[in-house]
Scaffold this motif. Sequence first.
Motif, PDB file in Angstrom:
ATOM      1  N   MET A 274       0.845  -1.201   0.000  1.00 10.42           N
ATOM      2  CA  MET A 274       0.000   0.000   0.000  1.00 10.42           C
ATOM      3  C   MET A 274       0.879   1.249   0.000  1.00 10.42           C
ATOM      4  O   MET A 274       0.611   2.207  -0.732  1.00 10.42           O
ATOM      5  CB  MET A 274      -0.922   0.000   1.224  1.00 10.42           C
ATOM      6  N   ALA A 275       1.926   1.233   0.828  1.00 11.33           N
ATOM      7  CA  ALA A 275       2.828   2.392   0.918  1.00 11.33           C
ATOM      8  C   ALA A 275       3.545   2.634  -0.407  1.00 11.33           C
ATOM      9  O   ALA A 275       3.825   3.787  -0.757  1.00 11.33           O
ATOM     10  CB  ALA A 275       3.840   2.186   2.040  1.00 11.33           C
ATOM     11  N   GLU A 276       3.850   1.570  -1.133  1.00 13.51           N
ATOM     12  CA  GLU A 276       4.480   1.732  -2.440  1.00 13.51           C
ATOM     13  C   GLU A 276       3.535   2.428  -3.416  1.00 13.51           C
ATOM     14  O   GLU A 276       3.978   3.178  -4.285  1.00 13.51           O
ATOM     15  CB  GLU A 276       4.881   0.367  -2.997  1.00 13.51           C
ATOM     16  N   ARG A 277       2.234   2.187  -3.288  1.00 15.92           N
ATOM     17  CA  ARG A 277       1.245   2.823  -4.161  1.00 15.92           C
ATOM     18  C   ARG A 277       0.945   4.248  -3.724  1.00 15.92           C
ATOM     19  O   ARG A 277       0.599   5.085  -4.543  1.00 15.92           O
ATOM     20  CB  ARG A 277      -0.057   2.024  -4.169  1.00 15.92           C
TER      21      ARG A 277
ATOM     22  N   LEU B 248       5.118   8.393  -0.256  1.00 17.06           N
ATOM     23  CA  LEU B 248       5.386   9.546   0.608  1.00 17.06           C
ATOM     24  C   LEU B 248       6.603  10.269   0.045  1.00 17.06           C
ATOM     25  O   LEU B 248       7.652   9.664  -0.164  1.00 17.06           O
ATOM     26  CB  LEU B 248       5.671   9.070   2.036  1.00 17.06           C
ATOM     27  N   PRO B 249       6.478  11.568  -0.207  1.00 15.70           N
ATOM     28  CA  PRO B 249       7.640  12.289  -0.740  1.00 15.70           C
ATOM     29  C   PRO B 249       8.734  12.430   0.316  1.00 15.70           C
ATOM     30  O   PRO B 249       8.464  12.298   1.514  1.00 15.70           O
ATOM     31  CB  PRO B 249       7.072  13.654  -1.118  1.00 15.70           C
TER      32      PRO B 249
ATOM     33  N   LEU C 150      -1.961  11.519   2.847  1.00 20.60           N
ATOM     34  CA  LEU C 150      -2.141  10.209   2.216  1.00 20.60           C
ATOM     35  C   LEU C 150      -3.138   9.349   2.976  1.00 20.60           C
ATOM     36  O   LEU C 150      -3.950   8.639   2.363  1.00 20.60           O
ATOM     37  CB  LEU C 150      -0.789   9.496   2.085  1.00 20.60           C
ATOM     38  N   LEU C 151      -3.089   9.379   4.300  1.00 21.09           N
ATOM     39  CA  LEU C 151      -4.057   8.612   5.091  1.00 21.09           C
ATOM     40  C   LEU C 151      -5.482   9.092   4.826  1.00 21.09           C
ATOM     41  O   LEU C 151      -6.417   8.286   4.789  1.00 21.09           O
ATOM     42  CB  LEU C 151      -3.723   8.711   6.585  1.00 21.09           C
TER      43      LEU C 151
ATOM     44  N   LEU D  33      -6.637  10.178   2.034  1.00 18.82           N
ATOM     45  CA  LEU D  33      -7.066   9.654   0.734  1.00 18.82           C
ATOM     46  C   LEU D  33      -7.743   8.296   0.858  1.00 18.82           C
ATOM     47  O   LEU D  33      -8.645   7.976   0.086  1.00 18.82           O
ATOM     48  CB  LEU D  33      -5.870   9.519  -0.212  1.00 18.82           C
ATOM     49  N   ILE D  34      -7.292   7.475   1.825  1.00 19.76           N
ATOM     50  CA  ILE D  34      -7.849   6.130   1.960  1.00 19.76           C
ATOM     51  C   ILE D  34      -8.780   6.003   3.174  1.00 19.76           C
ATOM     52  O   ILE D  34      -9.261   4.908   3.468  1.00 19.76           O
ATOM     53  CB  ILE D  34      -6.731   5.058   2.010  1.00 19.76           C
ATOM     54  N   GLY D  35      -9.001   7.101   3.885  1.00 18.27           N
ATOM     55  CA  GLY D  35      -9.901   7.077   5.023  1.00 18.27           C
ATOM     56  C   GLY D  35      -9.376   6.274   6.199  1.00 18.27           C
ATOM     57  O   GLY D  35     -10.148   5.625   6.902  1.00 18.27           O
ATOM     58  N   TRP D  36      -8.062   6.338   6.412  1.00 18.95           N
ATOM     59  CA  TRP D  36      -7.440   5.552   7.484  1.00 18.95           C
ATOM     60  C   TRP D  36      -7.012   6.415   8.660  1.00 18.95           C
ATOM     61  O   TRP D  36      -6.056   6.102   9.350  1.00 18.95           O
ATOM     62  CB  TRP D  36      -6.254   4.771   6.923  1.00 18.95           C
TER      63      TRP D  36
END
Length: 143
Positions: free
Chosen positions: A36-39, A42-43, A58-59, A61-64
């Motif tokens: 998931m982190a590869e997709r 994180l810059p 980023l979190l 974006l996926i609702g985490w």
Amino acid sequence: MSADLTLFLREFARSFDEQAGAQARDRFLRAVGARMAERLTLPPCATIEAMEHEMNALLALIGWGQVSLSLDRGRHVLQIRHAGLPTLGGLGAPAGYWLAACLAGVYETWIGWQPDAAGGCAITWRPDQPREGNVFIMEYGSV
């Protein structure tokens, strides 16, 4: 999430734990988290504050949920306070945190790919830790 999908995921998780066990589950979920982190790349971040802001974007974006980071210089660990991780009922250790190892894989990958990241570090947490509301505490440091 629809009720049908929620029911499926809870029964999937319960069956996975019964057949594979907690250690195999955690290894599998860490690998899923790394993918998931590869997709969700994180810059490079110059500060912990910048990394926290980028992680939260980023979190979201996926609702985490969201994260706050702090450095414990005395113990040489990065403390990760995560709020809002999706739950699958009471499954997992601690209860409700079945996806904790997946989250650990996400954070290990994101932090490990940062400039000047120390090698040989991993995310750890105590399954019996007391929680503060829905905040789950992990640490990134030497294993």
